[in-house]
Design a protein around this motif. Structure first.
Motif, PDB file in Angstrom:
ATOM      1  N   CYS A 336       0.848  -1.196   0.000  1.00 12.93           N
ATOM      2  CA  CYS A 336       0.000   0.000   0.000  1.00 12.93           C
ATOM      3  C   CYS A 336       0.881   1.242   0.000  1.00 12.93           C
ATOM      4  N   ASP A 337       0.463   2.259  -0.759  1.00 16.89           N
ATOM      5  CA  ASP A 337       1.253   3.490  -0.826  1.00 16.89           C
ATOM      6  C   ASP A 337       0.688   4.577   0.090  1.00 16.89           C
ATOM      7  N   ARG A 338      -0.239   4.188   0.963  1.00 15.58           N
ATOM      8  CA  ARG A 338      -0.813   5.132   1.925  1.00 15.58           C
ATOM      9  C   ARG A 338      -0.430   4.723   3.345  1.00 15.58           C
ATOM     10  N   GLU A 339      -0.622   5.646   4.283  1.00 15.23           N
ATOM     11  CA  GLU A 339      -0.353   5.343   5.682  1.00 15.23           C
ATOM     12  C   GLU A 339      -1.516   4.564   6.294  1.00 15.23           C
ATOM     13  N   ALA A 340      -1.181   3.644   7.165  1.00 14.11           N
ATOM     14  CA  ALA A 340      -2.164   2.944   7.991  1.00 14.11           C
ATOM     15  C   ALA A 340      -3.315   2.351   7.195  1.00 14.11           C
ATOM     16  N   CYS A 341      -3.009   1.683   6.090  1.00 14.61           N
ATOM     17  CA  CYS A 341      -4.085   1.045   5.321  1.00 14.61           C
ATOM     18  C   CYS A 341      -4.124  -0.444   5.634  1.00 14.61           C
ATOM     19  N   LEU A 342      -5.315  -1.018   5.530  1.00 15.59           N
ATOM     20  CA  LEU A 342      -5.516  -2.427   5.826  1.00 15.59           C
ATOM     21  C   LEU A 342      -6.379  -3.054   4.740  1.00 15.59           C
ATOM     22  N   SER A 343      -6.196  -4.348   4.536  1.00 19.23           N
ATOM     23  CA  SER A 343      -7.010  -5.089   3.582  1.00 19.23           C
ATOM     24  C   SER A 343      -7.884  -6.069   4.361  1.00 19.23           C
ATOM     25  N   PHE A 344      -9.195  -6.002   4.147  1.00 13.52           N
ATOM     26  CA  PHE A 344     -10.092  -6.919   4.862  1.00 13.52           C
ATOM     27  C   PHE A 344     -11.434  -7.003   4.147  1.00 13.52           C
ATOM     28  N   SER A 345     -12.159  -8.053   4.455  1.00 17.22           N
ATOM     29  CA  SER A 345     -13.517  -8.250   3.961  1.00 17.22           C
ATOM     30  C   SER A 345     -14.458  -8.230   5.151  1.00 17.22           C
ATOM     31  N   LYS A 346     -15.320  -7.227   5.217  1.00 21.38           N
ATOM     32  CA  LYS A 346     -16.253  -7.126   6.336  1.00 21.38           C
ATOM     33  C   LYS A 346     -17.153  -8.351   6.414  1.00 21.38           C
ATOM     34  N   ASP A 347     -17.590  -8.821   5.262  1.00 26.21           N
ATOM     35  CA  ASP A 347     -18.490  -9.977   5.251  1.00 26.21           C
ATOM     36  C   ASP A 347     -17.796 -11.212   5.808  1.00 26.21           C
ATOM     37  N   SER A 348     -16.507 -11.357   5.530  1.00 24.87           N
ATOM     38  CA  SER A 348     -15.769 -12.505   6.076  1.00 24.87           C
ATOM     39  C   SER A 348     -15.586 -12.361   7.584  1.00 24.87           C
ATOM     40  N   LEU A 349     -15.334 -11.141   8.043  1.00 23.64           N
ATOM     41  CA  LEU A 349     -15.212 -10.921   9.488  1.00 23.64           C
ATOM     42  C   LEU A 349     -16.521 -11.277  10.188  1.00 23.64           C
ATOM     43  N   CYS A 350     -17.627 -11.086   9.493  1.00 22.99           N
ATOM     44  CA  CYS A 350     -18.942 -11.335  10.082  1.00 22.99           C
ATOM     45  C   CYS A 350     -19.366 -12.798  10.030  1.00 22.99           C
ATOM     46  N   SER A 351     -18.674 -13.603   9.242  1.00 20.74           N
ATOM     47  CA  SER A 351     -19.164 -14.968   9.015  1.00 20.74           C
ATOM     48  C   SER A 351     -18.187 -16.063   9.427  1.00 20.74           C
ATOM     49  N   ARG A 352     -17.057 -15.679  10.025  1.00 23.33           N
ATOM     50  CA  ARG A 352     -16.078 -16.684  10.478  1.00 23.33           C
ATOM     51  C   ARG A 352     -15.898 -16.601  11.985  1.00 23.33           C
ATOM     52  N   VAL A 353     -15.662 -17.732  12.595  1.00 24.60           N
ATOM     53  CA  VAL A 353     -15.462 -17.783  14.042  1.00 24.60           C
ATOM     54  C   VAL A 353     -14.020 -17.428  14.410  1.00 24.60           C
ATOM     55  N   THR A 354     -13.079 -17.904  13.616  1.00 27.89           N
ATOM     56  CA  THR A 354     -11.652 -17.703  13.912  1.00 27.89           C
ATOM     57  C   THR A 354     -11.041 -16.772  12.867  1.00 27.89           C
TER      58      THR A 354
END
Length: 434
Positions: A336-354
């Motif tokens: 990433c060429d920006r400060e403090a950027c993250l890659s994530f999928s909200k839907d995956s965070l909502c549907s996985r236990v671990t």
């Protein structure tokens, strides 16, 4: 020529610095009258200044008596309005006084920039009238914030799902907790909407939709051991929270032993928010040095910006068993060429236990060599002592936690990194004790 260029740049830098000082002096002269007036007047007693006149299109009224009585006042520089141009986030330091408790420092937040707050007004007007400008108070009674009335027994997931990060995938258990712990009502403690007044209900829903940070602090309070700043109250569109201490960035060049202790605490926070007895996973979607602060007495690290926190109910995920719910979710590292950027999928965070998101966020944006902030690189654990650098274990664990080479490598690396930092911190304490 090579020697001449740095000299030329140095002179340019000094000229720019001089121009800045002169510019500030001119601004001070032009605002002399306003300057004296600012020191004499407590603007926090002004209903329009704190946007109390916009309620119920506001964040609450629980602290209004304290504001109106003059118990809350800006610290010196906070009184100078012409400096607001530098205060984009609308965060102020203030003094709060109680007759029996004395005076203490608090932080006041408008929960958005001036532009973002203006956009709130426009969105409310558009939701009610289809136009960007209107009578804001009347408009509130024509929005969904008012249509969810007291006849509705519970605040349900299908009504508010997706309004903000907090309720991107809400469970009934989470919403009951939010309503029951809502601090902007005298009758808190009940999860029934009918126990809230119409104005209180609209304030809660507006906060949930536009900036749920106060609700995160109330639902997961510091008094119960959650690593968030303590919520104090609100008046209009100004929210008061407890002052924690200097931001984490202030410790970027602190002694190695101090930085190790802070890093250990950050990993502990990642663990606590991911795995706890309540089975709520709180995922930090915005992780930067500005969003954490350190207590001056106890040295405790606290999250001070909780606007972008996604809460997933692990009990509900286990109950509903969505596709691949029991497959461990690995956050994907991306350049990433920006400060403090993250890659994530909200839907995956909502549907996985671990999920390893919090470990990834802390390692990449705060601790490892990939962390970039304010023009620096190297993270909080930069420049370790020679014997630690030669050992190579710390660098290997940080790299695996940030950019894992093995499948599920981040989970194991995060566990080992916490243990390793704990050992380093204990060794430093023993050495200091001697």
């Amino acid at each position: 020529m090579l020697r001449f260029l740095p000299l030329k740049l140095g002179r340019l830098y000094r000229c720019l610095k001089l121009l800045l000082v002169v510019g500030l002096f001119v601004i001070l002269l032009m605002n002399t009258h306003n300057l004296f007036a600012s020191f004499q007047k407590n603007e926090l007693t002004d209903r329009r200044f704190i946007n109390l006149n916009k309620c119920p299109a506001c964040f609450g009224t629980s602290w209004c008596r304290k504001f109106m009585n003059g118990q809350v006042s800006f610290e010196t520089w906070g009184r100078l309005r012409f400096l607001d141009v530098f205060n984009v986030k609308n965060v102020y330091f203030a003094q709060y006084g109680e007759p029996r408790e004395g005076t203490r420092r608090v932080v006041l937040k408008r929960l958005g920039s001036n532009q973002e707050l203006a956009e709130i007004d426009q969105k409310i007007c558009k939701r009610a009238t289809g136009r960007p400008r209107c009578d804001l108070i009347q408009a509130m009674y024509k929005t969904e914030f008012a249509r969810i009335n007291g006849d509705v027994r519970l605040l349900t997931p299908e009504v508010v799902e997706g309004w903000s990060d907090l309720v991107h995938c809400p469970s009934q258990r989470l919403l009951d907790r939010v309503v029951r712990r809502y601090a902007e009502t005298k009758d808190s403690g009940s999860f029934l909407l009918k126990n809230l007044k119409d104005t209180e209900r609209m304030q809660l829903l507006m906060t949930l939709a536009f900036n749920p940070e106060p609700l995160v602090l109330q639902s997961f309070p510091s008094d119960e051991g959650w690593p968030f700043a303590k919520y104090l109250g609100a008046c209009g569109r100004v929210v008061a929270v407890n002052y924690v201490g200097e931001e984490l960035w202030s410790f970027y060049n602190a002694p190695w032993e101090k930085r190790v202790d802070l890093a250990r605490q950050l990993m502990d926070i990642a663990e606590q928010l991911t795995n706890n007895d309540f089975e709520f996973a709180l995922y930090l979607l915005d992780v930067s040095f500005d969003n954490f602060a350190v207590g001056p007495r106890d040295g405790k690290v606290i999250v001070v910006d909780a606007e972008n926190v996604l809460v997933a109910d692990k009990r509900l995920i286990k109950q509903n068993k969505p596709e691949s719910y029991d497959v461990w979710y690995e956050s994907r590292f991306e350049e990433c060429d920006r400060e403090a950027c993250l890659s994530f999928s909200k839907d995956s965070l909502c549907s996985r236990v671990t999920v390893d998101h919090n470990y990834y966020a802390v390692c990449q944006n705060l601790l490892s060599r990939y962390a970039t902030w304010r023009g620096t690189t190297g993270g909080l654990l930069h420049d370790p002592p020679t014997h630690i650098a030669k050992d190579g274990q710390l660098e290997a664990l940080l790299d695996e936690c940030t950019r894992p080479k093995k499948r599920y490598g981040r989970f194991q690396a995060a566990k080992e990194l916490r243990e390793y930092l704990t050992q380093l911190a204990a060794a430093s304490s023993s050495a200091t004790a001697r």
